[in-house]
Design an enzyme around this catalytic site. Structure first.
Site, PDB file in Angstrom:
ATOM      1  N   CYS A 275       0.775  -1.172   0.060  1.00 39.85           N
ATOM      2  CA  CYS A 275       0.021   0.201  -0.192  1.00 39.85           C
ATOM      3  C   CYS A 275       1.342   1.642  -0.115  1.00 39.85           C
ATOM      4  CB  CYS A 275      -1.050   0.105   1.006  1.00 39.85           C
ATOM      5  SG  CYS A 275      -1.960  -1.332   1.254  1.00 39.85           S
TER       6      CYS A 275
HETATM    7  C1  UGA Z   1      -1.071   0.168   5.742  1.00 40.53           C
HETATM    8  C2  UGA Z   1      -2.454   0.926   6.299  1.00 40.53           C
HETATM    9  O1  UGA Z   1      -1.703   1.027   7.948  1.00 40.53           O
HETATM   10  C3  UGA Z   1      -4.243   0.788   6.389  1.00 40.53           C
HETATM   11  O2  UGA Z   1      -3.975   1.687   7.258  1.00 40.53           O
HETATM   12  C4  UGA Z   1      -4.328   0.657   4.830  1.00 40.53           C
HETATM   13  O3  UGA Z   1      -5.322   0.337   4.957  1.00 40.53           O
HETATM   14  C5  UGA Z   1      -3.404  -0.073   4.232  1.00 40.53           C
HETATM   15  O4  UGA Z   1      -1.537  -0.150   4.506  1.00 40.53           O
HETATM   16  C6  UGA Z   1      -4.034  -0.058   2.848  1.00 40.53           C
HETATM   17  O5  UGA Z   1      -3.824   0.556   2.113  1.00 40.53           O
HETATM   18  O6  UGA Z   1      -4.497  -1.712   1.946  1.00 40.53           O
HETATM   19  P1  UGA Z   1       0.042  -2.073   5.736  1.00 40.53           P
HETATM   20  O7  UGA Z   1       0.195  -2.262   4.227  1.00 40.53           O
HETATM   21  O8  UGA Z   1      -0.589  -3.562   6.337  1.00 40.53           O
HETATM   22  O9  UGA Z   1      -1.785  -1.001   6.449  1.00 40.53           O
HETATM   23  O10 UGA Z   1       1.257  -1.628   7.008  1.00 40.53           O
HETATM   24  P2  UGA Z   1       1.384  -0.850   8.312  1.00 40.53           P
HETATM   25  O11 UGA Z   1       1.612  -1.587   9.404  1.00 40.53           O
HETATM   26  O12 UGA Z   1       0.654   0.125   7.971  1.00 40.53           O
HETATM   27  O13 UGA Z   1       2.681  -0.993   8.197  1.00 40.53           O
HETATM   28  C7  UGA Z   1       3.439  -0.473   6.562  1.00 40.53           C
HETATM   29  C8  UGA Z   1       4.511  -0.693   6.583  1.00 40.53           C
HETATM   30  O14 UGA Z   1       5.287   0.724   7.605  1.00 40.53           O
HETATM   31  C9  UGA Z   1       6.261  -1.927   7.241  1.00 40.53           C
HETATM   32  O15 UGA Z   1       7.022  -2.208   6.695  1.00 40.53           O
HETATM   33  C10 UGA Z   1       6.151  -1.266   8.906  1.00 40.53           C
HETATM   34  O16 UGA Z   1       7.334  -1.586   8.964  1.00 40.53           O
HETATM   35  C11 UGA Z   1       6.586   0.272   8.456  1.00 40.53           C
HETATM   36  N1  UGA Z   1       6.688   1.002   9.858  1.00 40.53           N
HETATM   37  C12 UGA Z   1       5.010   1.466  10.160  1.00 40.53           C
HETATM   38  C13 UGA Z   1       7.688   1.454  10.065  1.00 40.53           C
HETATM   39  O17 UGA Z   1       8.585   1.766   9.497  1.00 40.53           O
HETATM   40  N2  UGA Z   1       7.620   2.772  10.964  1.00 40.53           N
HETATM   41  C14 UGA Z   1       6.081   2.883  11.686  1.00 40.53           C
HETATM   42  O18 UGA Z   1       6.672   3.598  12.820  1.00 40.53           O
HETATM   43  C15 UGA Z   1       5.091   2.335  11.631  1.00 40.53           C
END
Ligand code: UGA
Length: 427
Positions: free
Chosen positions: A264
């Protein structure tokens, strides 16, 4: 109510199962017969916590699957488009699957007399529902826009937490051109405790992009602060913990490290950049969000090489292949550019992930896949931590089997410890 869901990827299958849990009658539509068979047998076609229980509970009762658009549309009042929106080779959104689903639905409602609402749930760039989907439905159905409904209802589901997020939303956004379409979609969410934001389809589409772009920007921001902290010898986690106490900022999504991956954030930010450029606006900040993110994994490899010199012939253990913990999804995982760099510089890679080894095998066939962290660490000259799997936090004696105990941590999983050389990426 009766719902059909087009596309059984993680958004489609989670939405279908959760709507069934809310008491609706749901038919999934997919072109892939194996997915149809799985759903009808109560087995989820994707890995998602809580989904097996819901599918097993509802399959054969109020949840089924078919490849037949006519059958699905005839037996439902509302159809959700939940198909994939991949990037084209320039990073722009590829709407071909959305268009194909719209055409299929248009053909099916041509043969239906009753009012039917079509809802776009796929993440699509602003203007798509009104300017792409609606004209296709009108053209294929031969109906006047007053005779069917159209709406845009974005999803905000995190992978691994999608069932929980669906059942406990912090926002529900419904964009429609007319009241009746929006009211019909709102009825589907009855029973969930959440205020519904009603707007037009183009604004609903933009809310989704702004939401994801904001979160991605927040991560690149903390990574940039982290990179500066690293140069200054400051622990950025101590800094951001205090910053997050500001009620206007809040404590979430302030973890710096290897950057964001997944299906995403990278795709959506690039699609928004593409749309902005198409409109003649140069999105300087969004481009920087991607640039900082692309750089983080390379910084990890530089840290490694600064310490070891040449890595040719050296054995490097990579712990974590999934783009985040609790999923087997490797799309845009930060481990991919790291492994590419390591191989390019002649290193041997031994990798371990609790769930994603098999998926990564399709990307790299020339690295060693191990069934435990200890096996991957055996005889290694260094270890790179790429995913925030909980089990990595308690690694300890496992490092004893390394040839050289050097850890480069991209996820703030461990801290300095005796007998180990520990290097944090931004701390
Ligand atoms: C993300 C959004 O959080 C959802 O709200 C959205 O619906 C979804 O995309 C989508 O568009 O369908 P997701 O891709 O499942 O969800 O993952 P996240 O949990 O948001 O994490 C994304 C990435 O960011 C991961 O690689 C994680 O390691 C990284 N991350 C997250 C960081 O590097 N630092 C943080 O503080 C948080």
């Amino acid at each position: 109510m009766k719902i059909s869901v087009i596309g059984t990827g993680y958004v489609g299958s989670v939405s279908a199962a959760c709507f069934a849990e809310l008491g609706h009658e749901v038919i999934c539509v997919d072109i892939d017969q194996s997915k149809i068979d799985q759903i009808n047998a109560g087995i989820p076609p994707v890995y998602e916590a809580g989904l097996p229980e819901l599918m097993e509970k509802h399959a054969g009762k109020n949840l089924s699957a078919t490849s037949d658009y006519d059958l699905a549309v005839r037996n439902s009042e509302v159809s959700f488009i939940c198909v994939g929106t991949p990037s084209d080779h320039q990073g722009n959104i590829d709407l071909s699957i959305v268009k194909a689903a719209s055409a299929g639905l248009g053909d099916a409602i041509r043969r239906k007399k009753d009012y039917h609402v079509i809802v776009v749930k796929s993440t699509v760039v602003p203007g798509t529902t009104e300017k792409v989907v609606l004209p296709i439905i009108i053209g294929r159905s031969g109906k006047h826009p007053d005779d069917f409904g159209i709406a845009m209802n974005p999803e905000f589901l995190r992978e691994g937490r999608a069932v929980h997020d669906f059942m406990h939303p912090d926002k529900i956004v419904i964009g429609s051109l007319d009241r009746r379409s929006g009211d019909t979609v709102a009825l589907l969410y009855r029973g969930l405790e959440c205020e519904i934001t009603r707007t037009n389809p183009t604004t609903a589409e933009m809310i989704k992009y702004a939401n994801n772009a904001f979160l991605a920007a927040r991560i690149s921001f903390v990574n940039e602060i982290g990179n500066i902290c690293k140069e200054l010898g400051i622990d950025t986690y101590e800094v951001m913990k205090a910053v997050g106490r500001d009620f206007r900022i809040g404590p979430h999504f302030l973890n710096s490290g290897a950057g964001f991956g997944g299906s995403c954030f990278p795709k959506d930010v690039k699609a928004l950049i593409g749309k902005a450029s198409e409109m003649g606006y140069e999105p300087v900040l969004l481009r920087s969000v991607i640039a900082v993110n692309d750089e983080q994994p390379l910084r990890m490899v530089r840290l490694l090489k600064n310490r070891l010199g040449s890595i040719r012939g050296k054995k490097i253990a990579v712990l974590g292949l999934a783009f985040k913990n609790d999923t087997d999804d490797i799309r845009e995982s930060r481990s991919i550019p790291v492994i590419k760099e390591l191989l390019r510089d002649g290193a041997q890679v031994s990798a371990y992930d609790p769930m994603a080894n098999e998926n990564m095998r399709k990307v790299f066939s020339n690295i060693q896949y191990c069934s435990s962290a200890r096996d991957a660490l055996y005889g290694a000259d260094a270890c790179m931590i790429m995913t925030e799997w909980e089990e990595f936090r308690s690694l300890d004696k496992e490092f004893d089997v390394m040839e050289n105990r050097l850890i480069i941590d991209g996820r703030h999983m461990l801290g300095p410890r005796k007998d180990i050389e520990y290097l944090g990426l931004c701390w």
